[in-house]
Design an enzyme around this catalytic site. Structure first.
Site, PDB file in Angstrom:
ATOM      1  N   SER A   1      -1.843  -2.676  -0.086  1.00  0.00           N
ATOM      2  CA  SER A   1      -0.474  -2.695  -0.606  1.00  0.00           C
ATOM      3  C   SER A   1      -0.354  -3.163  -2.054  1.00  0.00           C
ATOM      4  O   SER A   1       0.676  -2.914  -2.686  1.00  0.00           O
ATOM      5  CB  SER A   1       0.387  -3.619   0.244  1.00  0.00           C
TER       6      SER A   1
ATOM      7  N   LYS B   1       0.622  -0.732  -4.669  1.00  0.00           N
ATOM      8  CA  LYS B   1       2.022  -0.310  -4.840  1.00  0.00           C
ATOM      9  C   LYS B   1       2.602  -0.809  -6.162  1.00  0.00           C
ATOM     10  O   LYS B   1       3.360  -0.103  -6.829  1.00  0.00           O
ATOM     11  CB  LYS B   1       2.885  -0.840  -3.692  1.00  0.00           C
TER      12      LYS B   1
ATOM     13  N   TYR C   1      -1.487   8.494  -1.168  1.00  0.00           N
ATOM     14  CA  TYR C   1      -1.152   7.081  -0.927  1.00  0.00           C
ATOM     15  C   TYR C   1      -2.276   6.355  -0.166  1.00  0.00           C
ATOM     16  O   TYR C   1      -2.636   5.223  -0.488  1.00  0.00           O
ATOM     17  CB  TYR C   1       0.178   7.009  -0.157  1.00  0.00           C
TER      18      TYR C   1
ATOM     19  N   TYR D   1       6.082  -9.187   1.328  1.00  0.00           N
ATOM     20  CA  TYR D   1       6.602  -8.796   2.648  1.00  0.00           C
ATOM     21  C   TYR D   1       7.926  -9.524   2.926  1.00  0.00           C
ATOM     22  O   TYR D   1       8.687  -9.775   1.992  1.00  0.00           O
ATOM     23  CB  TYR D   1       5.555  -9.048   3.736  1.00  0.00           C
TER      24      TYR D   1
ATOM     25  N   VAL E   1      -2.882  -6.419   3.009  1.00  0.00           N
ATOM     26  CA  VAL E   1      -3.414  -6.821   4.319  1.00  0.00           C
ATOM     27  C   VAL E   1      -4.896  -7.159   4.326  1.00  0.00           C
ATOM     28  O   VAL E   1      -5.374  -7.759   5.283  1.00  0.00           O
ATOM     29  CB  VAL E   1      -3.243  -5.757   5.422  1.00  0.00           C
TER      30      VAL E   1
END
Ligand code: GLU
Length: 343
Positions: free
Chosen positions: A82, A85, A208, A260, A278
């Site tokens: 993540s 991103k 992605y 998150y 993660v």
């Protein structure tokens, strides 16, 4: 709509890190303090991740001067997940500009899990922000490139420029995730149905998934973050990667949505825009000063690395990085004679 940014030049507030020796000492101390913390559990949502050694721990501070402080396993490579991103968002903002991306992707917190489908439905098909999967997929779809292969190559070279070295795909993680990412495919199709993705949704998911499987280490995270802290110039290579305006936009999004569902708590306790993934990486950015990259695979229930969180909190305090912290001017210097304070 005319905004203040059309009329007023952006000035930046200043402040600097302590001297090199002090930063080095504090980075060592952050590592030593938390290396025996065994709280949390490693991610198992794709099978290959469960095999990682949970004892790994790296702490890296990269200064905007280009100085880099590394302690522990800072060159152990893991898939960026993540955290990608944040940097793909910066590249897309650089390409399309503030307004287009704000309209297409959004900047507000969903209050729901990063891979929530309901969040899209609750918001009339709008992905809400680029740090949740829906927004990240919509963002990746905006990457420049005439084909999916070209888009992927632009993601890889763009993130490599942030890191200052060529980043490689972890083929095993990519294959493992491709075989298990039905939910991301569902989200992409849902976005297509709302007209938020114009391209083939499954190809977008593939780009992605590759972006998430790029291999980085804690040092890369610190240097990538320091580029966002340095107005878009990589302080190690000297290369301009994105504009200062894009850094500002990206850090604002990270502050509200980077960690998150614990983004508010993180900002409250640590006071820095940050992004985690993660696999156990965290990058936290102190604008104008530098960035902290940490890696340790044990995660708390929100999905953030436990040791990484503790080490970043410690360094934020000890290095004076919290963007909300201030000291009364009068307490530091004494109120000058003849200055009257009105009530
Ligand atoms: N590739 C992961 C996913 O899309 C990212 C997970 C994460 O780091 O939050 O589910």
């Amino acid at each position: 709509m005319k905004t203040v940014s059309d009329e007023v030049e952006q000035e930046v507030s200043t402040g600097s890190l302590p001297a090199w020796d002090r930063v080095e000492e504090l980075a060592r101390s952050a590592h030593a303090r938390f290396r025996h913390d065994d709280e949390g559990a490693v991610a198992t949502y794709i099978p290959v991740l469960a095999e990682v050694d949970p004892a790994l721990f790296g702490v890296c501070v990269a200064e905007v001067s280009g100085a880099v402080h590394e302690v522990g396993e800072t060159s152990y490579e893991f898939s960026v997940q993540s955290i990608s991103k944040a940097f793909v968002y910066a590249l897309v903002c650089e390409e399309h500009g503030h307004e287009v991306v704000r309209e297409r992707v959004g900047v507000d917190n969903t209050g729901l899990a990063f891979n929530s489908v309901i969040a899209v439905e609750l918001n009339d098909g709008h992905p809400m922000n680029p740090m949740v999967n829906a927004g990240a997929l919509a963002t990746t779809a905006l990457m420049p490139g005439a084909s999916f292969a070209e888009q992927w190559e632009n993601v890889r070279t763009g993130l490599s420029r942030f890191a200052g070295r060529q980043l490689e795909l972890d083929g095993e993680v990519y294959r493992s995730e491709s075989a298990t990412n039905a939910r991301n495919k569902a989200i992409a199709r849902l976005l297509q149905s709302y007209g938020r993705i114009d391209l083939d949704p499954l190809e977008v998911v593939d780009v992605y998934t590759r972006q998430c499987a790029l291999r980085v280490d804690a040092r890369d995270l610190a240097v990538m973050g320091a580029t966002l802290a340095d107005g878009g110039v990589n302080p190690v290579t000297g290369e301009r990667v994105v504009s200062a305006q894009v850094c500002r936009d990206t850090l604002a999004v990270l502050a509200s949505t980077g960690m998150y569902e614990r983004s508010g708590e993180w900002l409250f306790e640590i006071g820095l825009p940050a992004k985690s993934g993660v696999t156990g990486g965290i990058v936290a950015i102190a604008p104008g000063k530098g960035a902290i990259g940490t890696f340790s695979p044990r995660l708390d229930p929100a999905g953030n690395s436990v040791r990484g969180r503790h080490a970043t909190a410690y360094l934020s305090r000890a290095l004076g990085l919290n963007i909300f912290a201030s000291a009364a001017q009068a307490a530091a210097t004494g109120v000058p004679d003849g200055v009257e304070h009105s009530a």
